[in-house]
Design a protein around this motif. Sequence first.
Motif, PDB file in Angstrom:
ATOM      1  N   ALA A  74      31.119  28.459  19.726  1.00  0.00           N
ATOM      2  CA  ALA A  74      30.125  28.108  19.634  1.00  0.00           C
ATOM      3  C   ALA A  74      29.637  27.502  21.551  1.00  0.00           C
ATOM      4  CB  ALA A  74      30.158  26.764  19.412  1.00  0.00           C
ATOM      5  N   LEU A  75      30.590  28.013  21.962  1.00  0.00           N
ATOM      6  CA  LEU A  75      30.253  26.993  23.635  1.00  0.00           C
ATOM      7  C   LEU A  75      30.187  28.620  24.721  1.00  0.00           C
ATOM      8  CD1 LEU A  75      31.259  23.325  24.225  1.00  0.00           C
ATOM      9  CD2 LEU A  75      29.052  23.843  23.705  1.00  0.00           C
ATOM     10  N   ARG A  76      31.651  29.034  24.237  1.00  0.00           N
ATOM     11  CA  ARG A  76      31.681  30.338  24.807  1.00  0.00           C
ATOM     12  C   ARG A  76      31.672  30.117  26.481  1.00  0.00           C
ATOM     13  NH1 ARG A  76      30.477  34.820  21.868  1.00  0.00           N
ATOM     14  NH2 ARG A  76      28.742  34.783  20.516  1.00  0.00           N
ATOM     15  N   VAL A  77      32.780  29.343  26.582  1.00  0.00           N
ATOM     16  CA  VAL A  77      32.839  28.680  27.953  1.00  0.00           C
ATOM     17  C   VAL A  77      33.699  29.777  28.805  1.00  0.00           C
ATOM     18  CG1 VAL A  77      34.116  27.127  29.409  1.00  0.00           C
ATOM     19  CG2 VAL A  77      33.036  26.426  27.354  1.00  0.00           C
ATOM     20  N   THR A  78      33.335  29.736  29.809  1.00  0.00           N
ATOM     21  CA  THR A  78      33.772  30.746  31.078  1.00  0.00           C
ATOM     22  C   THR A  78      33.907  30.263  31.391  1.00  0.00           C
ATOM     23  OG1 THR A  78      32.177  31.847  32.422  1.00  0.00           O
ATOM     24  CG2 THR A  78      31.885  32.764  30.109  1.00  0.00           C
ATOM     25  N   GLY A  79      35.486  30.510  32.958  1.00  0.00           N
ATOM     26  CA  GLY A  79      35.869  30.282  34.366  1.00  0.00           C
ATOM     27  C   GLY A  79      34.795  29.767  35.362  1.00  0.00           C
ATOM     28  N   SER A  80      33.309  30.357  35.005  1.00  0.00           N
ATOM     29  CA  SER A  80      32.051  29.315  36.536  1.00  0.00           C
ATOM     30  C   SER A  80      32.007  27.954  35.499  1.00  0.00           C
ATOM     31  CB  SER A  80      31.140  30.632  36.009  1.00  0.00           C
ATOM     32  OG  SER A  80      30.721  30.346  34.801  1.00  0.00           O
ATOM     33  N   ASP A  81      32.622  27.850  34.283  1.00  0.00           N
ATOM     34  CA  ASP A  81      31.701  26.244  33.835  1.00  0.00           C
ATOM     35  C   ASP A  81      32.350  25.317  34.130  1.00  0.00           C
ATOM     36  OD1 ASP A  81      29.420  26.998  31.755  1.00  0.00           O
ATOM     37  OD2 ASP A  81      31.363  28.322  30.639  1.00  0.00           O
ATOM     38  N   THR A  82      31.759  23.822  33.860  1.00  0.00           N
ATOM     39  CA  THR A  82      32.037  23.163  34.276  1.00  0.00           C
ATOM     40  C   THR A  82      32.050  22.320  32.910  1.00  0.00           C
ATOM     41  OG1 THR A  82      31.921  22.575  36.915  1.00  0.00           O
ATOM     42  CG2 THR A  82      31.990  20.450  35.223  1.00  0.00           C
TER      43      THR A  82
ATOM     44  N   GLY B  95      21.349  22.854  19.503  1.00  0.00           N
ATOM     45  CA  GLY B  95      23.390  22.799  19.528  1.00  0.00           C
ATOM     46  C   GLY B  95      24.126  23.822  18.590  1.00  0.00           C
ATOM     47  N   SER B  96      25.201  23.356  18.436  1.00  0.00           N
ATOM     48  CA  SER B  96      26.211  23.784  17.189  1.00  0.00           C
ATOM     49  C   SER B  96      27.122  22.607  16.939  1.00  0.00           C
ATOM     50  CB  SER B  96      27.092  24.812  18.516  1.00  0.00           C
ATOM     51  OG  SER B  96      26.390  25.957  18.395  1.00  0.00           O
ATOM     52  N   TYR B  97      26.985  22.610  15.409  1.00  0.00           N
ATOM     53  CA  TYR B  97      27.728  21.541  14.534  1.00  0.00           C
ATOM     54  C   TYR B  97      29.333  22.664  14.439  1.00  0.00           C
ATOM     55  CZ  TYR B  97      29.873  18.974  11.064  1.00  0.00           C
ATOM     56  OH  TYR B  97      30.847  18.123  10.584  1.00  0.00           O
ATOM     57  N   VAL B  98      30.294  21.742  14.762  1.00  0.00           N
ATOM     58  CA  VAL B  98      31.588  23.202  15.023  1.00  0.00           C
ATOM     59  C   VAL B  98      32.226  22.206  13.066  1.00  0.00           C
ATOM     60  CG1 VAL B  98      33.658  23.545  15.394  1.00  0.00           C
ATOM     61  CG2 VAL B  98      31.869  23.389  17.236  1.00  0.00           C
ATOM     62  N   PHE B  99      32.482  22.435  12.558  1.00  0.00           N
ATOM     63  CA  PHE B  99      33.583  22.754  11.068  1.00  0.00           C
ATOM     64  C   PHE B  99      34.333  23.836  11.474  1.00  0.00           C
ATOM     65  CE2 PHE B  99      35.509  21.439   7.115  1.00  0.00           C
ATOM     66  CZ  PHE B  99      34.822  20.049   7.018  1.00  0.00           C
ATOM     67  N   VAL B 100      35.749  23.072  11.767  1.00  0.00           N
ATOM     68  CA  VAL B 100      36.476  23.961  12.062  1.00  0.00           C
ATOM     69  C   VAL B 100      36.815  24.930  10.153  1.00  0.00           C
ATOM     70  CG1 VAL B 100      38.552  22.773  11.526  1.00  0.00           C
ATOM     71  CG2 VAL B 100      39.081  24.268  12.531  1.00  0.00           C
ATOM     72  N   ARG B 101      37.678  26.757  10.540  1.00  0.00           N
ATOM     73  CA  ARG B 101      37.693  27.165   9.559  1.00  0.00           C
ATOM     74  C   ARG B 101      38.683  28.123  10.107  1.00  0.00           C
ATOM     75  NH1 ARG B 101      33.372  31.902   9.721  1.00  0.00           N
ATOM     76  NH2 ARG B 101      33.847  32.732  12.128  1.00  0.00           N
ATOM     77  N   PRO B 102      40.032  28.026   8.467  1.00  0.00           N
ATOM     78  CA  PRO B 102      41.368  29.173   8.967  1.00  0.00           C
ATOM     79  C   PRO B 102      40.406  30.037   9.218  1.00  0.00           C
ATOM     80  CG  PRO B 102      40.600  27.884   6.507  1.00  0.00           C
ATOM     81  CD  PRO B 102      39.502  27.662   7.141  1.00  0.00           C
TER      82      PRO B 102
END
Length: 327
Positions: free
Chosen positions: A162-170, A269-276
């Motif tokens: 969802a957020l595609r976090v990388t090393g440049s993020d805080t 934004g993104s609502y996240v409902f976890v899935r298998p």
Amino acid sequence: MRKIPSRTPARHSVDRRGHRTVKAIVYRQYGGPEQLETADVAEPTVGPDVVLLQARAASVNPVDWKLREGYLDGLIEAWFPVIPGWDVAGVVEQPGIAVPEFAPGDEVIGYVRQDIVRNGTYAQKVAAPVRTLARKPRNLDWTQAASLPLAGLTAYQALVHALRVTGSDTVLVHAAAGGVGSFAVQVAHSLGARVIGTASEPNHDYVRSLGAEPVTYGPGLAERVGGIAPVTAALDLVGGDAVSQSRELGVPARRIASVADPAVNRIGGSYVFVRPDPSDLAALVDLVEAGKVTVEVAETFPLERAADAQRRSAEGHTRGKIALSID
């Protein structure tokens, strides 16, 4: 070499129709924790794409008691009596005829969510679709392993997909000391991001040990966080004002994800409902075995005390996870 089960298989009883039975926790109608009871249920059927497990542990998640209370009745259909639980760790007893991935004796974990709520993981034996399973981390005990799937996948899917976090993020993690939050901090840290985590004062050392810079939640949060570093992504695990506080910090809407507030979708934004997802679960296992993610089990209850475990979960102040041991 295949692992050999390290204990005697669960004892079986036989019901009036001659079917083998196993012990499980069930509820027969919506209501409070007093609805949970120990019962003999039919041993699960092993379908073609299903793996029959001897369960060693399950984990208790907030969704378990929310389903029992009927709060999610409009979202997921329940067929009574219901065996609660979506997390499991156990030993493969019998793989289905279309399952080459696992063999008897393999140790596995699973986020066993299916299309209806009926046959969950608070039981001596669990029939798990193969798409819900991955191998058990070698460096975790049974209760730790059972505590990884749902909460760990929630954090992983929010941060990676969802957020595609990388090393440049805080990254700001709201409720960083909880079951999902503790995983979110570690996963974000493993991605190279700087992490700020909200928590109560007594949990600051714990959040710091996970790899985040702790801040106290509540009024004035934006000022406190802003004094640390500009935030580029935020994960809301608590609801309330968390999304608006993230916006107040200047986080772009598209970089805000929430597992607690579906309204986040309305601002982009993104609502996240976890899935298998077996690939995501396998990636978590790799992080655990590499020492980048640890699992904190706050308390373990025997299966028969599932009602007490759910009461503890509903209090909402647990650091880490609550687990059930299964004999």
